[in-house]
Design an enzyme around this catalytic site. Structure first.
Site, PDB file in Angstrom:
ATOM      1  CG  HIS A 214       1.322  20.314  37.260  1.00  0.00           C
ATOM      2  ND1 HIS A 214       1.422  21.494  37.940  1.00  0.00           N
ATOM      3  CD2 HIS A 214       0.124  19.768  37.616  1.00  0.00           C
ATOM      4  CE1 HIS A 214       0.333  21.679  38.685  1.00  0.00           C
ATOM      5  NE2 HIS A 214      -0.465  20.639  38.511  1.00  0.00           N
TER       6      HIS A 214
ATOM      7  CB  CYS B 156      -2.580  18.032  39.022  1.00  0.00           C
ATOM      8  SG  CYS B 156      -3.556  17.857  37.511  1.00  0.00           S
TER       9      CYS B 156
END
Length: 528
Positions: free
Chosen positions: A431, A450
């Site tokens: 992301h 992440c």
């Protein structure tokens, strides 16, 4: 045949508890081919003796020879013994395969009794098959070591591979054929070859007190220069004085670049730490990484994203051509980025972000107890189990798990303006971020697990690969609308989110900091 005598001989090889062969369930997908025996001396094998190994694979191998010895051919035996004895060249331990003791059998081959010949034959098969298994998929199983390594399981029909090579007299190619075909694996083998050319080192550890900059005078520079000369980052001879001169400055920059450090010539704690690695520790690091690459896919997909977590780098490779390179931010040592093999599925523009349990417990709840407006200030809405909005002042701090916490889309969303989804068991994705300044840092182990990607919209446009439907202008318009939009990725991309801290490039050794402290422990397990 004296069964008791066989067992006594066998105990020499597998008597230690840690070397006792374990029962390994084998799934036979197809019939194992018959072994073609030649006219050399053959001896019948008592199947009860094979049972002492508790290995179905071994039983099936000798079932293919009608339970007769198979290694009567000198050339074949010599090849196997040579491979096992030089296992160290591939980062393996020759004594995992009892190479030296097998050679003692070979030295007595002409006077071996039938019982000894059976012993030798079985052990040669057992340890050569172990060697082949280790080369193909590693000595250790990562799923038994780590909870956050999700890799495709590698299956290997060692009997089928070995018997086919045996029958075709192509044993000399079997070792090369089963190893990984990836460029990084070849680079690691080259790195091992390179480091073995260095002499043993006995340079004292360098104590770090304060940063050293160009033209400084510091007693530590004597050993720093010795290290630079040892690793060939500094050429020629040096007076080994205490002055940080221009020649040493340029050498330090070369050293820093090889180790993924900011190549600014400033000698700080990170540079000293890297300089203090001995030849032996670097060799162990290379061996640990060779093991990892045996866990990974032997062949990579046609199109793929490959992430090296300690290198903070993402590469997009299509038809063997690197089309995109991006800096990334990865998880901290406390909240590690998991190791995953998967496939990309969806691009989401303007994603919402739901606070995950770990961040809720460790970050949000303490902050909310201090300031009830903490979530509102971050544009995060609290929902109860019925989906109704909860006022921060009505939030029950004793039961924080009874709520959902959702951040609205936008430039300052924790996920930024884009995320890429792929199947995994860790609720992670690639992301954007609202901390875009992090990409300028050298150490980018900063996320909660992440992977954050620099300039992600260019990446989205590239992988969506539709200049009409998903042009830059169209994507920008959607981003401006703040409307969450999910787009299926039509082109097939594999995702390899992996971890390695050593390789070679143009005959130079390359290393990265072991940010999750995995290398030393893995090497110790390999040599246990």
């Amino acid at each position: 045949m004296n069964k008791l005598y066989f067992l006594l001989i066998l105990s020499v090889f597998i008597g230690c508890k840690k070397d006792t062969p374990k029962i390994v369930p084998v799934v036979v997908k197809k019939t194992t081919p018959a072994i073609i025996l030649t006219d050399e001396r053959k001896v019948e094998i008592d199947t009860a003796l094979l049972s002492t190994f508790k290995s179905e694979t071994l039983k099936q191998f000798y079932n293919s020879s009608e339970n007769k010895t198979v290694w009567g051919n000198l050339k074949k035996r010599t090849y196997v013994l040579n491979q096992l004895s030089k296992a160290e060249e591939l980062g393996l331990n020759p004594e995992d395969y009892k190479a030296s003791k097998l050679k003692k059998f070979e030295e007595r081959i002409n006077i071996l009794s039938d019982t000894d010949l059976v012993t030798y034959d079985i052990l040669l098969t057992y340890y050569f098959e172990r060697y082949l298994n280790h080369l193909y998929k590693g000595k250790l199983n990562p799923k038994k070591i780590y909870t956050d390594w999700d890799l495709d399981e590698k299956t290997f029909d060692v009997n089928n591979v070995l018997i086919k090579a045996f029958n075709k007299n192509k044993l000399d190619s079997v070792v090369d054929n089963i190893q990984s075909k990836t460029e990084t694996y070849r680079q690691l083998l080259k790195a091992l070859e390179i480091i073995n050319t260095f002499p043993d080192d006995n340079i004292k550890n360098i104590e770090f007190v304060d940063k050293i900059t160009l033209h400084d005078t510091n007693a530590a520079l004597i050993n720093i220069k010795k290290r630079l000369l040892f690793w060939k980052d500094m050429s020629g001879k040096d007076s080994l004085n205490k002055v940080y001169d221009q020649k040493t400055f340029e050498s330090i920059k070369r050293f820093q670049e090889r180790h993924g450090l900011a190549s600014d010539g400033v000698i700080g704690a990170g540079t000293i730490s890297a300089l203090n690695f001995s030849k032996e520790k670097r060799k162990q690091q290379i061996i640990a990484n060779l093991e990892r690459w045996r866990w990974y896919n032997n062949d990579l997909a046609e199109n793929y994203f490959i992430i090296n977590i300690p290198d903070y780098c993402l590469n997009v490779v299509e038809n063997q051509d690197t089309t995109f390179v991006r800096n990334i931010v990865v998880g901290t040592n406390k909240r590690k980025t998991p190791i995953i093999t998967s496939n990309l599925r969806t691009v989401v523009l303007n994603p919402t972000w739901t606070v995950p349990p770990t961040i809720l417990k460790e970050d949000v709840v303490p902050a909310m107890k201090r300031n009830r407006n903490y979530l509102a200030n971050k544009n995060i809405t609290i929902y109860d189990s019925a989906g109704k909005v909860v006022d921060p002042n009505a939030w029950n701090e004793n039961k924080p798990g009874n709520y959902r916490y959702v951040q609205s889309p936008g430039y300052n969303n924790s996920l930024g303006v884009m995320k890429i989804l792929f199947p995994n068991n860790h609720s992670v994705y690639l992301h954007d971020t609202n901390h875009r300044n992090y990409f300028g840092r050298n150490n980018r182990s900063l996320s909660s697990g992440c992977v954050r990607v620099e300039n992600p919209l260019e990446l989205a446009e590239h992988i969506l690969d539709d200049s009409e439907q998903w042009s830059k202008d169209r994507i920008d318009t959607i981003i401006a609308s703040k409307k969450t939009t999910s787009i299926k990725i039509k082109k097939k991309y594999a995702l390899y989110q992996w971890y390695w801290t050593a390789w070679s490039k143009k005959n130079q050794l390359i290393f990265r900091a072991d940010i999750y402290n995995l290398d030393s422990d893995l090497y110790a397990k390999l040599r246990d």
